[in-house]
Motif scaffolding. Sequence first.
Motif, mmCIF file in Angstrom:
data_model
loop_
_atom_site.group_PDB
_atom_site.id
_atom_site.type_symbol
_atom_site.label_atom_id
_atom_site.label_comp_id
_atom_site.label_asym_id
_atom_site.label_seq_id
_atom_site.Cartn_x
_atom_site.Cartn_y
_atom_site.Cartn_z
ATOM 1 N N SER A 110 0.796 -1.220 0.000
ATOM 2 C CA SER A 110 0.000 0.000 0.000
ATOM 3 C C SER A 110 0.830 1.272 0.000
ATOM 4 N N ARG A 111 2.101 1.199 0.394
ATOM 5 C CA ARG A 111 2.942 2.399 0.400
ATOM 6 C C ARG A 111 4.035 2.325 -0.659
ATOM 7 N N PRO A 140 -13.913 -0.255 4.653
ATOM 8 C CA PRO A 140 -12.891 0.712 5.072
ATOM 9 C C PRO A 140 -13.445 1.973 5.729
ATOM 10 N N THR A 141 -14.580 2.474 5.249
ATOM 11 C CA THR A 141 -15.160 3.669 5.860
ATOM 12 C C THR A 141 -15.556 3.408 7.300
ATOM 13 N N GLY A 161 -5.429 7.993 5.999
ATOM 14 C CA GLY A 161 -6.764 8.186 5.453
ATOM 15 C C GLY A 161 -7.402 6.951 4.837
ATOM 16 N N GLU A 162 -8.607 7.167 4.294
ATOM 17 C CA GLU A 162 -9.432 6.063 3.801
ATOM 18 C C GLU A 162 -8.845 5.410 2.560
ATOM 19 N N GLU A 163 -8.135 6.166 1.745
ATOM 20 C CA GLU A 163 -7.555 5.582 0.538
ATOM 21 C C GLU A 163 -6.618 4.422 0.872
ATOM 22 N N LEU A 164 -5.798 4.626 1.903
ATOM 23 C CA LEU A 164 -4.908 3.548 2.333
ATOM 24 C C LEU A 164 -5.708 2.362 2.845
ATOM 25 N N GLN A 165 -6.768 2.628 3.600
ATOM 26 C CA GLN A 165 -7.563 1.534 4.153
ATOM 27 C C GLN A 165 -8.234 0.715 3.045
ATOM 28 N N ARG A 166 -8.661 1.387 1.974
ATOM 29 C CA ARG A 166 -9.268 0.655 0.857
ATOM 30 C C ARG A 166 -8.229 -0.227 0.159
ATOM 31 N N ALA A 167 -7.044 0.311 -0.041
ATOM 32 C CA ALA A 167 -5.978 -0.488 -0.638
ATOM 33 C C ALA A 167 -5.619 -1.664 0.253
ATOM 34 N N LYS A 170 -8.343 -4.519 0.035
ATOM 35 C CA LYS A 170 -8.167 -5.314 -1.174
ATOM 36 C C LYS A 170 -6.927 -6.192 -1.064
#
Length: 209
Positions: A110-111, A140-141, A161-167, A170
């Motif tokens: 993710s990073r 994730p939300t 943030g949420e973008e990282l949690q979504r990645a 998945k």
Amino acid sequence: MSDTGLFISFEGIDGSGKSTQARLLADHLRDLGHDVVLTREPGGSPGAEEIRALVLQGDPDRWSARTEILLFTAARRDHLERTIQPALDAGKIVICDRFADSTRMYQGLSRGDLRGIVDELHRLMIGVEPDLTVLIDMDPTQGLSRALARQTVEERFEDFGEELQRAMRKGFLDLAQEYAQRFVTIDGARGIDDVTADVQQVVAARLPS
């Protein structure tokens, strides 16, 4: 890992409830008479807990992903030597809140595209995987909202943030397919009791006789 012990890890995005489920499972197995060690990553040994403070607190950009991989691997090696392996060798059940799969996701995928580095360091310095990995799956939300509501000082990764949690979500689901022989995925969006019942059922089939 061991001829006598059992190594169980819990994985999931922040706020998924995995820490609660790990604790409830430990209590349940102790009630059944099993000798259980409940531990966590990063942490689980004195040296690893010191590294935990370094990686989970402070500005989100405090460390690069490559530096984090080295820090997490160092913490995991100390944790393995001082806590996990001695407990397994003594025939105990080890329940760990996160293990190497979290590093594969947070730093390895993710990073940045660093999964190969994570896996190579894991092969060289750790060399073991859990017998069973319980993935608590969560939207994730909802998970991030839960995580931020805790209001602890260890919010560095939540701050991405949420973008990282979504990645991450998945990535964890992909890992569950890649390591299907040890992963079990459980829906964490239900009540705690329902999730707990599923966890206990899954683990019951793996308990040493």
